[in-house]
Write a protein that holds these residues in place. Sequence first.
Motif, PDB file in Angstrom:
ATOM      1  N   LEU A  27     125.576 -47.976  59.957  1.00 17.83           N
ATOM      2  CA  LEU A  27     125.885 -48.574  58.312  1.00 17.83           C
ATOM      3  C   LEU A  27     127.377 -47.974  58.031  1.00 17.83           C
ATOM      4  O   LEU A  27     127.830 -47.470  57.198  1.00 17.83           O
TER       5      LEU A  27
ATOM      6  N   GLY B 265     122.168 -54.498  55.415  1.00 14.97           N
ATOM      7  CA  GLY B 265     121.403 -53.843  55.583  1.00 14.97           C
ATOM      8  C   GLY B 265     120.724 -52.701  56.027  1.00 14.97           C
ATOM      9  O   GLY B 265     119.941 -52.489  56.088  1.00 14.97           O
TER      10      GLY B 265
ATOM     11  N   THR C 192     122.629 -49.903  66.392  1.00 14.12           N
ATOM     12  CA  THR C 192     123.354 -51.528  65.143  1.00 14.12           C
ATOM     13  C   THR C 192     122.432 -52.702  65.625  1.00 14.12           C
ATOM     14  O   THR C 192     122.614 -53.402  64.981  1.00 14.12           O
TER      15      THR C 192
END
Length: 235
Positions: free
Chosen positions: A18, A31, A212
């Motif tokens: 993040l 997240g 990610t």
Amino acid sequence: MSNLPTVAEVAQMIDHSLLRPELALDDVLAGCDLAAEYAVASVCVKPADVEAAVERLAGTGVLVGTVVGFPHGSATARVKAAEARAALSEGARELDMVLNIGRLRGGQDDVVLDDIRAVVEAAPGAVVKVIFENAYLTDAEKIRACRLSEQAGAGYVKTSTGFAPSGATLADVRLMRANVTDRVRVKAAGGVRTLDVLLEMTAAGASRFGATTTAAMLDELAARRAGRGIRGSCA
């Protein structure tokens, strides 16, 4: 499908990243929620987000990590050590530090060693991962960085920040694994966006990944294990 690792096993190899500069706090908290849902090893957040991430993830088992000297590694060792102490005081338990790239390329190994050691000594009990930023290094420089990182007491050597011209490669993972002892592990980051790449890099010697596309990779693994092969769906 029996030769595939379990979803839980792969989740524990992932540091959900993040770090993009445009992420607002709400994005970071979302997240963190995703990281908790998938039970990953950790989130890696910007220093300003550590306290909020620690609060959000309390009781989930997901660790909070942050970055030091990021993304260029050019801060002094004193500043990096101060960053490390501040992060730990706010609840971070893993630190991904960028070594001094220019000093390494210039052959000043004593400066690089002191740089890494300053962070390790400032963070007793924390896991320190040393980012090389391999896009800028020769193989000989990567090997020196491996040996200096281990000598300084780091727990991991890491390929990339994700912000350089290129990220993790299989060749780099193999090279790094071959040039540290079993005490030090290898983290691949930068471009690890598909399950197949993650599995290939695991076979090459990486045991932690900055990612990610966490949900897509773990969902694909679950589907493959259930016999609903959807190869390439998270590319």
